[in-house]
Design a protein around this motif. Sequence first.
Motif, PDB file in Angstrom:
ATOM      1  N   GLY A   1     -15.033   3.422   3.236  1.00  0.00           N
ATOM      2  CA  GLY A   1     -14.159   3.064   4.299  1.00  0.00           C
ATOM      3  C   GLY A   1     -13.384   1.974   3.316  1.00  0.00           C
ATOM      4  O   GLY A   1     -12.160   1.840   3.698  1.00  0.00           O
TER       5      GLY A   1
ATOM      6  N   ASN B   1     -10.473   3.262   0.600  1.00  0.00           N
ATOM      7  CA  ASN B   1      -9.357   4.000   1.095  1.00  0.00           C
ATOM      8  C   ASN B   1      -8.860   3.847   2.420  1.00  0.00           C
ATOM      9  O   ASN B   1      -8.091   4.220   3.054  1.00  0.00           O
ATOM     10  CB  ASN B   1      -9.196   5.340   0.868  1.00  0.00           C
ATOM     11  N   LEU B   2      -9.700   2.797   3.141  1.00  0.00           N
ATOM     12  CA  LEU B   2      -9.265   2.274   4.484  1.00  0.00           C
ATOM     13  C   LEU B   2      -9.253   0.880   4.682  1.00  0.00           C
ATOM     14  O   LEU B   2     -10.088   0.372   5.562  1.00  0.00           O
ATOM     15  CB  LEU B   2     -10.459   2.781   5.522  1.00  0.00           C
ATOM     16  N   PRO B   3      -8.043   0.153   4.298  1.00  0.00           N
ATOM     17  CA  PRO B   3      -8.110  -1.197   4.362  1.00  0.00           C
ATOM     18  C   PRO B   3      -8.116  -1.538   5.764  1.00  0.00           C
ATOM     19  O   PRO B   3      -7.170  -0.719   6.309  1.00  0.00           O
ATOM     20  CB  PRO B   3      -6.883  -1.481   3.440  1.00  0.00           C
TER      21      PRO B   3
ATOM     22  N   MET C   1       0.823  -1.244  -0.018  1.00  0.00           N
ATOM     23  CA  MET C   1      -0.078  -0.159   0.004  1.00  0.00           C
ATOM     24  C   MET C   1       1.073   1.312  -0.001  1.00  0.00           C
ATOM     25  O   MET C   1       0.579   2.127  -0.817  1.00  0.00           O
ATOM     26  CB  MET C   1      -0.982  -0.117   1.340  1.00  0.00           C
TER      27      MET C   1
ATOM     28  N   ARG D   1      -5.164  -5.087   9.675  1.00  0.00           N
ATOM     29  CA  ARG D   1      -4.947  -6.137  10.579  1.00  0.00           C
ATOM     30  C   ARG D   1      -5.749  -7.445  10.267  1.00  0.00           C
ATOM     31  O   ARG D   1      -5.454  -8.623  10.631  1.00  0.00           O
ATOM     32  CB  ARG D   1      -5.399  -5.900  12.100  1.00  0.00           C
TER      33      ARG D   1
END
Lengths: 463, 463
Positions: B406, B409-411, B35, B414
């Motif tokens: 989300g 752009n918000l992988p 990323m 964890r």
Amino acid sequence: MQQPADHPGHPAVPHLTTALTGPLLELERRILDSMPAIERWFRLFWQDHVPPFYGSVDLRNAGYKLAPVDMNLFPAGFNNLSEDMLPCAVQAAQAAVERLCPDARNLLLVPERHTRNLHYLTNVARLVRILAATGLEVRVGSLSAEVTEPTVISLPGNEQLRVEPLARRHGRVGLFGHGDDPESTPGAGFDPCAILLNNDLSAGTPEILRDLRDQVLVPPLHAGWTVRRKSHHFAAYDEIADEFARLISIDAWMVNPYFARCSAVDFQAREGEDCLAESVDHVLTRIRAKHKEYGIDEQPFVIVKADAGTYGMGIMTVKDASEVRDLNRKQRNRMAVVKEGLQVSDVIIQEGVPTRERIEEGTAEPVVYMVDKYVVGGFYRVHRERGIDENLNAPGAHFVQLAFAGACNLPDCRALPGTAAPNRFYSYGVVARLALAAAAIELERTAQLLPKASSAPDVAVAQ
Amino acid sequence: MQQPADHPGHPAVPHLTTALTGPLLELERRILDSMPAIERWFRLFWQDHVPPFYGSVDLRNAGYKLAPVDMNLFPAGFNNLSEDMLPCAVQAAQAAVERLCPDARNLLLVPERHTRNLHYLTNVARLVRILAATGLEVRVGSLSAEVTEPTVISLPGNEQLRVEPLARRHGRVGLFGHGDDPESTPGAGFDPCAILLNNDLSAGTPEILRDLRDQVLVPPLHAGWTVRRKSHHFAAYDEIADEFARLISIDAWMVNPYFARCSAVDFQAREGEDCLAESVDHVLTRIRAKHKEYGIDEQPFVIVKADAGTYGMGIMTVKDASEVRDLNRKQRNRMAVVKEGLQVSDVIIQEGVPTRERIEEGTAEPVVYMVDKYVVGGFYRVHRERGIDENLNAPGAHFVQLAFAGACNLPDCRALPGTAAPNRFYSYGVVARLALAAAAIELERTAQLLPKASSAPDVAVAQ
């Protein structure tokens, strides 16, 4: 206020019991009607000025006026934003990073020194998450002398935050490991292109951060409280508010609190009381005139606070000039010192804007968060024991999330003012962005004010 | 796939029954691990290239590969995006408008001519809403000869859309009112700084839009199907995919479908069959080699479609070269003509990527929407009667919203790959943005290809 039926996707907006009267509805209507002019104004403003990396603004909505009362350039509280707002925050952070250093691979976040406040650390973890989602490797470097080795802190919700000791080498700061050879080549360890401060530098300008070699530091050191003065901010805001008022044909007072300033105040030595009393009187007189002009039946008050203060410390509500002459020892002690033991000598006397908003039986004020030039969320600061004319940033406050996403940039122009939450929130977003614009001007003007250091150490660890 | 527990705020993500196997999980893992490199690559890419104003990308997820199969530069379907994504779309549109003309006050949207398709018109209304929220006055000007005066169209959900006849005066297009004096001064009526096409120009390049005087037209005329070829796009995508593959150390084939092209095909006259058959054979042979290399037990197929086609017309699935030699009259007629009666002469033969995604008992493929360089949402196109190797853009398809906010752009780094929807959606966002980058290159290269007009009329109404 009901959640508008045509925004079914929006998470719950708090039910506000605000009893809004005429004037604010007029202001709201005016702001909505002027949206094309307002957005164009911002677009052109940001062509000529660089927005701060981020910021938060405390707003007070008095019904008859809506104004910023504080602008934070090192915002904590990102953890109080709704999870739904994160994608917008990431998108805004992408723009900010692009502006900062487009070829960045990594970014160092420098938080406040106190390492035990889990609320604050959860904010730091949230910031790390937002910034990492822009594709940067983000690590946290502490100025605290207590952080001598990488430390993993457990946070609520199974989160963890790794905090490492900040170090300086060859004019650059980074994380260079414990016991690494300080003479090793630059680039070893974590040697970031950009450093983001989430530390307001109340304790002074750290030598370790001065005169960095080819590293971008944001916000700049002169945004820290060693240099920053609320009065500088509100002087810049005066100009922005005047321009905005002309743009949408309102009285600038509708979005701007009066203020005055006293320097060389020593609360403990009782020096500067005359200036304080005169300024209080001056500001109260000006407010009274406006109240008369608009037929507002309210007792005017001012907020006396440290010009370089923060954290809701050193703040008092004053309704008469005599009050600042009769401070008892306890009051004087409370006003004399703010965060990190910083002595107060400059004081701002700001028009008090009562808040008419109530949530869950508490007095409430909206706090709006911005990254780059974008509104990315907000919340209500709510205090059950404080009045509408008091500072709410005090122990006992709690936070109610606002997913004012759609809100801040998607006003529902078909709704009547006062009936649709998105409209109110659009106004909040506009006024918050005016404060952000003022902060940009403020930072341009204060860039020269940073006192020179003796000399920056070339090899050092965080003091 | 369950909604991850730590994203409580995200609206329902469809439960995918995808049986994902090894390789895609590897690809996903690789994309997540890379990323920072990926985001930095995009950041640097967009320093040198201008993103299209908007676009949508059809993706196919085969389990062993994830690839774009079509890139639309005039996306309809904004009405299929989740309401939750609108704030991000507005933020992205702000960036696009800033790039276009920062001092814009108004923008003209030129939609497709067909005025009776309520789904399409709801898309136009949604676009108007997004663009208006950036603070522009947005009006809709039609090229349709049927629109001779301002017409208000009622849409589902109490919405209305006003469509007006487009006119040209003094080298500029705008809305100049009905019966106004055509000799009046420029600036009368609605004389926009920018014109946004939501019309793919399948019917040809309208004379009225050529050689505009000091007006910005986006996407440019050469993005329309008169000039555009899918094969130009995928040639640019080849280069982008190769660069990306080197960046994250994968085989470019994992994100890139093979293709070949035949020109001078005439389905009705049975001309060009040799080229078609050879190309089909060539692409099938290359796919077979890859299947062997990776041990993929699938029957290879190709999609034969118009190189300048759209709307899911003129598309067939072919598993053997002999099939393109044995077309019956009905098949030939179906392939010969696409939207607006455009004759097909250039044909692209694209590796078929089976989709392994199923939603609500239908075959599904994700469609990702972008504005400027940002992913702003998406949905699944679902078809209950079509197989995993067929075009789903056909009558009978329905849409399932993805609030992959989300997500894109918000992988959630964890989470294990394959277990958290945000990870998959991050990958989708990355591959869609690769197609967007290819579109930027494609438009740079095709800028010279627009055929010159005889002469642009100085006073005209929409033909």
